[in-house]
Design a protein around this motif. Structure first.
Motif, PDB file in Angstrom:
ATOM      1  N   ALA A 277       0.826  -1.209   0.000  1.00 50.53           N
ATOM      2  CA  ALA A 277       0.000   0.000   0.000  1.00 50.53           C
ATOM      3  C   ALA A 277       0.854   1.251   0.000  1.00 50.53           C
ATOM      4  O   ALA A 277       1.822   1.357   0.746  1.00 50.53           O
ATOM      5  CB  ALA A 277      -0.897  -0.013   1.233  1.00 50.53           C
ATOM      6  N   LYS A 278       0.479   2.199  -0.859  1.00 53.34           N
ATOM      7  CA  LYS A 278       1.236   3.451  -0.924  1.00 53.34           C
ATOM      8  C   LYS A 278       0.538   4.496  -0.067  1.00 53.34           C
ATOM      9  O   LYS A 278      -0.082   5.427  -0.568  1.00 53.34           O
ATOM     10  CB  LYS A 278       1.342   3.922  -2.371  1.00 53.34           C
ATOM     11  N   VAL A 279       0.607   4.284   1.247  1.00 48.41           N
ATOM     12  CA  VAL A 279      -0.084   5.213   2.145  1.00 48.41           C
ATOM     13  C   VAL A 279       0.892   5.877   3.102  1.00 48.41           C
ATOM     14  O   VAL A 279       1.905   5.301   3.487  1.00 48.41           O
ATOM     15  CB  VAL A 279      -1.155   4.487   3.000  1.00 48.41           C
ATOM     16  N   GLY A 280       0.527   7.083   3.503  1.00 47.10           N
ATOM     17  CA  GLY A 280       1.254   7.820   4.536  1.00 47.10           C
ATOM     18  C   GLY A 280       2.753   7.798   4.326  1.00 47.10           C
ATOM     19  O   GLY A 280       3.242   7.892   3.196  1.00 47.10           O
ATOM     20  N   PRO A 281       3.478   7.656   5.424  1.00 46.35           N
ATOM     21  CA  PRO A 281       4.936   7.741   5.338  1.00 46.35           C
ATOM     22  C   PRO A 281       5.547   6.538   4.600  1.00 46.35           C
ATOM     23  O   PRO A 281       6.700   6.581   4.188  1.00 46.35           O
ATOM     24  CB  PRO A 281       5.385   7.738   6.808  1.00 46.35           C
ATOM     25  N   LEU A 282       4.751   5.499   4.428  1.00 44.80           N
ATOM     26  CA  LEU A 282       5.252   4.319   3.735  1.00 44.80           C
ATOM     27  C   LEU A 282       5.404   4.539   2.233  1.00 44.80           C
ATOM     28  O   LEU A 282       6.111   3.812   1.555  1.00 44.80           O
ATOM     29  CB  LEU A 282       4.254   3.174   3.921  1.00 44.80           C
ATOM     30  N   LYS A 283       4.688   5.547   1.764  1.00 45.73           N
ATOM     31  CA  LYS A 283       4.585   5.725   0.320  1.00 45.73           C
ATOM     32  C   LYS A 283       5.945   5.835  -0.363  1.00 45.73           C
ATOM     33  O   LYS A 283       6.173   5.229  -1.412  1.00 45.73           O
ATOM     34  CB  LYS A 283       3.759   6.977   0.044  1.00 45.73           C
ATOM     35  N   ASN A 284       6.857   6.602   0.257  1.00 44.91           N
ATOM     36  CA  ASN A 284       8.159   6.781  -0.375  1.00 44.91           C
ATOM     37  C   ASN A 284       8.899   5.457  -0.540  1.00 44.91           C
ATOM     38  O   ASN A 284       9.727   5.301  -1.416  1.00 44.91           O
ATOM     39  CB  ASN A 284       9.024   7.745   0.438  1.00 44.91           C
ATOM     40  N   TRP A 285       8.611   4.531   0.352  1.00 41.60           N
ATOM     41  CA  TRP A 285       9.254   3.219   0.244  1.00 41.60           C
ATOM     42  C   TRP A 285       8.517   2.355  -0.771  1.00 41.60           C
ATOM     43  O   TRP A 285       9.110   1.796  -1.687  1.00 41.60           O
ATOM     44  CB  TRP A 285       9.273   2.537   1.624  1.00 41.60           C
ATOM     45  N   THR A 286       7.191   2.280  -0.624  1.00 42.47           N
ATOM     46  CA  THR A 286       6.439   1.306  -1.418  1.00 42.47           C
ATOM     47  C   THR A 286       6.238   1.719  -2.874  1.00 42.47           C
ATOM     48  O   THR A 286       5.808   0.914  -3.687  1.00 42.47           O
ATOM     49  CB  THR A 286       5.067   1.021  -0.771  1.00 42.47           C
ATOM     50  N   THR A 287       6.553   2.974  -3.211  1.00 46.11           N
ATOM     51  CA  THR A 287       6.496   3.349  -4.622  1.00 46.11           C
ATOM     52  C   THR A 287       7.486   2.502  -5.424  1.00 46.11           C
ATOM     53  O   THR A 287       7.244   2.179  -6.577  1.00 46.11           O
ATOM     54  CB  THR A 287       6.859   4.844  -4.783  1.00 46.11           C
ATOM     55  N   TYR A 288       8.603   2.167  -4.778  1.00 42.95           N
ATOM     56  CA  TYR A 288       9.639   1.419  -5.502  1.00 42.95           C
ATOM     57  C   TYR A 288       9.816  -0.012  -5.021  1.00 42.95           C
ATOM     58  O   TYR A 288      10.408  -0.818  -5.707  1.00 42.95           O
ATOM     59  CB  TYR A 288      10.983   2.156  -5.388  1.00 42.95           C
TER      60      TYR A 288
END
Ligand code: SF4
Lengths: 245, 501
Positions: B440-451
């Motif tokens: 999931a590309k949510v909250g602060p995780l987004k920068n990680w899970t985009t890639y």
């Protein structure tokens, strides 16, 4: 003799099986281990981001956790590198702490260093019939000087074919908070690493640091690539079990 | 929140670079070639680590006693007939140059490659004063025509290919030139030759200034530095105040290190030593020689235990070639004239008043490849952390990061809180984790899970399962501890005691 596990926060919370593999391997050589419960994190995330006050608090906790240990063993070159390379800087104005830092520095070992240099073991009698490629993590390799140890250990694993990773020593792009602060850049770096891993056509990617493996493995599965990503301790333990079956 | 804006500016420059496939391929291609060349040249030399240590020691000695060596250099240079000027800022360096230009009624200037002249932006100032200035190093000539700053310390046009160069040169020629390197180099040569003969003043940089004799040594591969320093009647040499080495003997070490580290050459093609202006019996050389010694933020590093070593740099560019960040973004994303790891340190350190450049120290994964590559062993990866620490101490950081780090401090100082934090993670992730993975590309995780896919917390942490594991192992028959191993370990412990006694 007190021989202690420095589990590292990442292996504690996310990859406990890595630390368990390390423990079980050492157990086979009759090495009794303890786990000082007081330990948390070595402080590296704060240190590298410039938050030295917070890093100092974490470091003090680490130092206190292992005061009674004769040997400290960690499944991460990066955390050991933090202790050996950066703790003296963190406490450079505090003689009393520096003395404690020195004591911790000289008894702390990364897992493969401990096997090869302290125990003098390079052949664990493991069997692992796969094509494997190895990524040397930057801090283990450069800060700590772990270079040949993993190769020595892998070269004795029966059936394991080691395929050289192109541009092996180039960083995978993790860099702690770097990976979220400059995420596009970190993403480009890990993508290149993954391309090199794919070029080897290896079935297994092995390394000595779960942070880097979390990064590369995370990218591999994001891209739907089917390569198994393992810490060397896991590979060796699985190989030893396999050989005894 | 200007910190946020500064960081956004850096991100934007990085984004532009990452979207430029042409740039990325060009930079990759050339840096790889240079890295391979360096590897081969240092292997062939042998004992590279010893050479590095010698280089480091020379720089350490010199910079530790810079005041002494600098005044020795200045005395000797004056005795040889050179005129010496000190510039404490970039602006002063420019003013001194303009004054000399005016006295000589100069209309045209030729330059050989010099990073410090880029740093003080002399070209813009000369042009504004109506003086024609022409770069004579091929790479510098290209970026001058393109109106750019160098994107590499030694290969300023690393980001451009011959098609683009053909376009730039065609504009100057007034006719279409083919994208053929021989034709293009030939064109530049004839064009530049004209300029050499016309020029009133030559401006050079300085690779090494030899204190014991007051001489200056220039390294170049195209021979243009030699023309710049012999044809015009007046010569201005710009040098950073740290370019000094004590003796000719030290030059031997530097001449061994620099070309090998930079390009993998055993020797630079041209090494010119300049000792004062032309003497009566000499046939070439300038009649007047002015040397501008530039501080521009350097002397502030003297005596600073964290940053003094940045003055050891010999501007070889090896750290750029080794850097995995530079490899993906090239030089311009760093913001100022110096790029790569040395740029990420020099830029904020020499410009403490320029907030917008502070964040560049974040453009590193701290992998240490720069340190490993550096022929004089500058710990750039440590300095990058020192700059980050300084940003934190001066409260120039992002609010969210600050909150996160103070939470980290609380958690890391107490294992009970640590355990609770892990527990919270284990519970919290239930909403987003699927089969042990988080996409999931949510909250602060987004920068990680985009890639990447993110891992989940283990169902039971190591500390939660330790007691059980420990008990299981204690019951299990393990091999009795090998006597030989036991002895080895005891010996190691005993040796520690000896050391500390
Ligand atoms: S920091 Fe070292 S490697 Fe980088 S340019 Fe300077 S001397 Fe060369």
């Amino acid at each position: 003799m007190n021989i202690s596990i420095l589990v590292t926060c990442l292996c504690d919370a996310i990859y406990p099986h890595v630390a368990e593999s390390m423990v079980r391997i050492l157990h086979r050589y009759g090495i009794p281990l303890d786990f000082p419960e007081m330990q948390t994190c070595c402080g590296q995330p704060a240190f590298n981001s410039g938050y030295w006050e917070e890093a100092r608090v974490a470091a003090m906790t680490t130092i206190a956790s292992f005061e009674d240990s004769d040997f400290v063993i960690a499944p991460s070159g990066s955390c050991v590198g933090m202790i050996r390379h950066h703790y003296p800087t963190l406490f450079k104005e505090d003689q009393e702490m520096l003395r404690k830092v020195n004591a911790l520095m000289e008894k702390t070992y990364e897992f493969t260093q401990f096997l090869v240099h302290v125990l003098g073991i390079t052949d664990l009698g493991a069997t692992f019939p796969y094509n494997v490629t190895y990524h040397p993590s930057c801090h283990g390799n450069r800060l700590l000087g772990v270079k040949d140890e993993p190769y020595q250990l892998l070269s004795h694993v029966k059936g394991c074919k080691l395929i050289p990773l192109p541009f092996a020593t180039d960083c995978c792009g993790f860099g702690g908070t770097f990976s979220v602060k400059l995420s596009d850049l970190s993403g480009a770096m890990v993508q290149e690493k993954v391309e090199h891993v794919m070029e080897t056509e290896a079935e297994v990617l092995v390394g000595l640091d779960m942070a880097c493996l979390m990064n590369i493995g995370g990218r591999l599965s994001h891209e739907g690539k089917n390569i198994r990503v393992m810490h060397l301790a896991e590979l060796l333990y699985e190989g030893v079990k396999r050989a005894n079956e | 929140m200007s910190e946020q804006r500064d960081m956004d500016d850096l991100k934007e420059r990085v984004r532009v670079a990452l979207n430029n496939d042409f740039l990325r391929n060009a930079v990759k291609f050339t840096t790889e070639k240079l890295r391979k060349g360096k590897q081969a040249a240092t292997d062939e030399l042998g004992n590279w680590e010893e050479w590095r240590e010698r280089g480091k020691q020379i720089r350490l000695q010199t910079i530790a006693h810079l005041d002494y060596y600098l005044s020795l250099f200045v005395d000797n240079l004056r005795a040889a007939g050179g005129k010496v000027h000190f510039a404490s800022t970039a602006e002063e360096a420019v003013q001194i140059s303009l004054k000399i230009m005016k006295a000589k009624q100069a209309k045209s200037v030729v330059k050989s490659k010099s990073m410090v002249s880029e740093e003080v932006q002399i070209n813009q100032a000369l042009e504004e004063a109506g003086i024609e200035v022409v770069e004579t190093d091929l790479g510098e000539y290209i970026i001058q025509l393109a109106n750019e700053t160098p994107s590499h310390i030694i290969i300023p046009a690393i980001h451009r290919n011959r098609n683009q160069v053909a376009e730039l040169f065609s504009e100057v020629a007034g006719e279409k030139l083919p994208a053929d390197t021989t034709v293009l180099a030939g064109f530049a040569r004839s064009k530049l030759r004209e300029k050499f003969l016309q020029a009133d003043i030559g401006i050079t940089g300085c690779n090494f200034a030899i204190a014991e004799s007051g001489s200056m040594v220039l390294f170049s591969n195209e021979g243009n530095a030699r023309m710049v320093s012999t044809l015009p009647k007046t010569q201005i040499t710009m040098m950073g105040m740290e370019r000094i080495i004590p003796s000719w003997e030290d030059l031997e070490v530097m001449a061994t290190l620099l070309p090998r580290a930079a390009t993998g050459q055993k020797l630079t093609v041209y090494m010119s030593a300049i000792h004062g202006p032309k003497r009566n019996d000499e046939v070439d050389g300038p009649e007047e020689l002015h040397v501008i010694i530039i501080d521009n933020g350097r002397s502030h590093q003297l005596g600073d235990p964290d940053f003094q070593e940045v003055l050891h740099c010999i501007r070889c560019g090896a750290c750029l070639n080794a850097c995995p960040v530079y490899r993906h973004i090239g030089g311009h994303a760093y913001g100022w004239v110096y790029s790569g790891p040395i740029g990420a340190v020099l830029t904020p350190v020499l410009n403490p008043d320029k907030g917008e450049w502070r964040e560049v120290a974040n453009a590193s994964s701290l992998c240490g490849a720069c340190y490993e590559a550096c022929p004089v062993k500058i710990p750039l990866h440590d300095m990058l952390v020192y700059i980050r620490r300084r940003n934190v101490e001066e409260k120039r950081t992002d609010v969210i990061e600050k909150l996160g780090m103070s939470a980290f401090g609380k958690i890391a100082s107490n294992h009970k809180r640590f355990r609770l934090a892990v527990k919270a993670g284990q519970l919290g992730q239930k909403f987003i984790a699927r089969k042990g993975k988080i996409t999931a590309k949510v909250g602060p995780l987004k920068n990680w899970t985009t890639y990447r896919v993110a891992p989940t917390f283990a169902q039971r942490s190591f500390r939660e399962s330790w007691r059980q594991l420990d008990q299981e192992l204690k019951q299990e028959m393990s091999l009795p501890q090998n006597q030989e191993i036991r002895q080895r370990m005891q010996e190691i412990i005993a040796k520690r005691g000896e050391k500390s006694e």
